[in-house]
Design an enzyme around this catalytic site. Structure first.
Site, PDB file in Angstrom:
ATOM      1  N   GLY A  52      -1.061  -5.156   2.395  1.00 53.28           N
ATOM      2  CA  GLY A  52      -0.755  -6.584   2.323  1.00 53.28           C
ATOM      3  C   GLY A  52       0.654  -6.843   2.822  1.00 53.28           C
ATOM      4  O   GLY A  52       1.523  -5.981   2.725  1.00 53.28           O
TER       5      GLY A  52
ATOM      6  N   GLN B 117       8.377 -11.193   4.427  1.00 56.82           N
ATOM      7  CA  GLN B 117       8.776  -9.784   4.531  1.00 56.82           C
ATOM      8  C   GLN B 117       9.159  -9.395   5.952  1.00 56.82           C
ATOM      9  O   GLN B 117       9.779  -8.357   6.168  1.00 56.82           O
ATOM     10  CB  GLN B 117       7.650  -8.861   4.040  1.00 56.82           C
ATOM     11  CG  GLN B 117       7.418  -8.938   2.536  1.00 56.82           C
ATOM     12  CD  GLN B 117       6.306  -8.017   2.114  1.00 56.82           C
ATOM     13  OE1 GLN B 117       5.128  -8.384   2.161  1.00 56.82           O
ATOM     14  NE2 GLN B 117       6.649  -6.804   1.721  1.00 56.82           N
TER      15      GLN B 117
ATOM     16  N   CYS C  26       5.169  -1.648  -2.493  1.00 56.14           N
ATOM     17  CA  CYS C  26       5.491  -2.776  -1.629  1.00 56.14           C
ATOM     18  C   CYS C  26       6.259  -2.262  -0.417  1.00 56.14           C
ATOM     19  O   CYS C  26       7.161  -1.436  -0.554  1.00 56.14           O
ATOM     20  CB  CYS C  26       6.360  -3.761  -2.412  1.00 56.14           C
ATOM     21  SG  CYS C  26       6.819  -5.211  -1.455  1.00 56.14           S
ATOM     22  N   LEU C  27       5.896  -2.752   0.771  1.00 53.99           N
ATOM     23  CA  LEU C  27       6.571  -2.291   1.987  1.00 53.99           C
ATOM     24  C   LEU C  27       8.051  -2.658   1.972  1.00 53.99           C
ATOM     25  O   LEU C  27       8.844  -2.029   2.676  1.00 53.99           O
ATOM     26  CB  LEU C  27       5.889  -2.881   3.225  1.00 53.99           C
ATOM     27  CG  LEU C  27       4.444  -2.402   3.442  1.00 53.99           C
ATOM     28  CD1 LEU C  27       3.819  -3.108   4.635  1.00 53.99           C
ATOM     29  CD2 LEU C  27       4.390  -0.890   3.618  1.00 53.99           C
TER      30      LEU C  27
ATOM     31  N   HIS D  61       0.253 -10.257  -5.917  1.00 53.91           N
ATOM     32  CA  HIS D  61       1.479  -9.577  -5.474  1.00 53.91           C
ATOM     33  C   HIS D  61       2.058 -10.295  -4.248  1.00 53.91           C
ATOM     34  O   HIS D  61       3.254 -10.592  -4.196  1.00 53.91           O
ATOM     35  CB  HIS D  61       1.139  -8.116  -5.154  1.00 53.91           C
ATOM     36  CG  HIS D  61       2.251  -7.335  -4.516  1.00 53.91           C
ATOM     37  ND1 HIS D  61       2.804  -6.213  -5.088  1.00 53.91           N
ATOM     38  CD2 HIS D  61       2.916  -7.512  -3.340  1.00 53.91           C
ATOM     39  CE1 HIS D  61       3.764  -5.749  -4.297  1.00 53.91           C
ATOM     40  NE2 HIS D  61       3.844  -6.510  -3.224  1.00 53.91           N
ATOM     41  N   GLU D  62       1.183 -10.598  -3.286  1.00 49.28           N
ATOM     42  CA  GLU D  62       1.656 -11.244  -2.044  1.00 49.28           C
ATOM     43  C   GLU D  62       2.108 -12.682  -2.305  1.00 49.28           C
ATOM     44  O   GLU D  62       3.093 -13.148  -1.722  1.00 49.28           O
ATOM     45  CB  GLU D  62       0.565 -11.217  -0.970  1.00 49.28           C
ATOM     46  CG  GLU D  62       0.095  -9.833  -0.538  1.00 49.28           C
ATOM     47  CD  GLU D  62       1.218  -8.882  -0.178  1.00 49.28           C
ATOM     48  OE1 GLU D  62       2.272  -9.339   0.295  1.00 49.28           O
ATOM     49  OE2 GLU D  62       1.049  -7.666  -0.394  1.00 49.28           O
TER      50      GLU D  62
ATOM     51  N   HIS E  35       5.656 -12.959  -3.355  1.00 48.82           N
ATOM     52  CA  HIS E  35       6.632 -12.916  -2.254  1.00 48.82           C
ATOM     53  C   HIS E  35       6.977 -14.326  -1.777  1.00 48.82           C
ATOM     54  O   HIS E  35       8.104 -14.592  -1.383  1.00 48.82           O
ATOM     55  CB  HIS E  35       6.082 -12.120  -1.065  1.00 48.82           C
ATOM     56  CG  HIS E  35       6.196 -10.633  -1.209  1.00 48.82           C
ATOM     57  ND1 HIS E  35       7.410  -9.976  -1.304  1.00 48.82           N
ATOM     58  CD2 HIS E  35       5.253  -9.662  -1.263  1.00 48.82           C
ATOM     59  CE1 HIS E  35       7.195  -8.672  -1.408  1.00 48.82           C
ATOM     60  NE2 HIS E  35       5.893  -8.448  -1.388  1.00 48.82           N
TER      61      HIS E  35
HETATM   62 NI    NI Z   1       5.043  -6.546  -1.522  1.00 56.08          NI
END
Ligand code: NI
Length: 188
Positions: A46, A51, A113-114, A155-156, A159
């Protein structure tokens, strides 16, 4: 398509609240193409536009499930025999997503998370939810989500509000995670 730079904690841009997409046009579709390329390359399941430094309410998700219909490969690393199946691509786009009817019941998943690379921790979130979103043509849809997909979209969505999964951890666990992140970065 182009691979984009992924912002990492503690980049202050990750704390911005993302703005709604007012018009789903080719510019947005290009950003989305690039987000997929970036996410697959990372690899991750995701990615929110913020991000990659784009403060807009856009998410891409691909849980890349295993295709159990396909021929698997028998493997015995880890001491027991099991089968690996090839994964299939299931790219999903959510523009201006909203969470509706989050369940009271919680589910716990180990999240990563990236933007917080190599850190993983269990987070509790509503086990199911409904999402309203626009697609690549600007059409509005509603969909009930459960399991990993429900967790992933929440989660996304965080962000888009400038929230990271580590913000959900107890102070002790968060400090441990940040210490580990610092150590990994020093080693790199
Ligand atoms: Ni994330």
């Amino acid at each position: 398509m182009a691979k984009l730079e992924i912002l990492e904690f503690p980049d202050p841009r990750l704390r911005k609240v993302a703005a709604p997409v007012t018009c789903v046009d080719d510019d947005i579709r290009t950003i989305i193409d690039n987000m997929f390329e970036t996410m697959y390359d990372a690899p991750g399941i995701g990615l929110a536009a913020i991000q990659v430094g784009v403060p807009k309410r856009v998410l891409v998700i691909d849980l890349q499930p295993e295709d159990e219909e396909a021929e698997g490969e028998v493997c015995n690393h880890g001491g027991h025999e099991h089968v690996h199946y090839p994964t299939v691509k299931e790219p999903r786009v959510f523009i201006n997503p909203e969470i509706l009817d989050p369940a009271e019941e919680l589910a716990s998943y180990q999240e990563g998370c990236l933007s917080v690379p190599d850190i993983f921790a269990d987070v509790d979130r509503p086990a199911t939810c409904r999402v309203r979103y626009q697609d690549l043509e600007g059409e509005t849809h509603e969909e009930d989500l459960e399991g990993l997909m429900a967790t992933c979209i929440q989660h996304e969505m965080d962000h888009l509000e400038g929230i990271l999964f580590i913000d959900h951890l107890s102070r002790l666990k968060r400090n441990m995670a940040l210490k580990k992140l610092k150590k990994l970065r020093e080693a790199a």
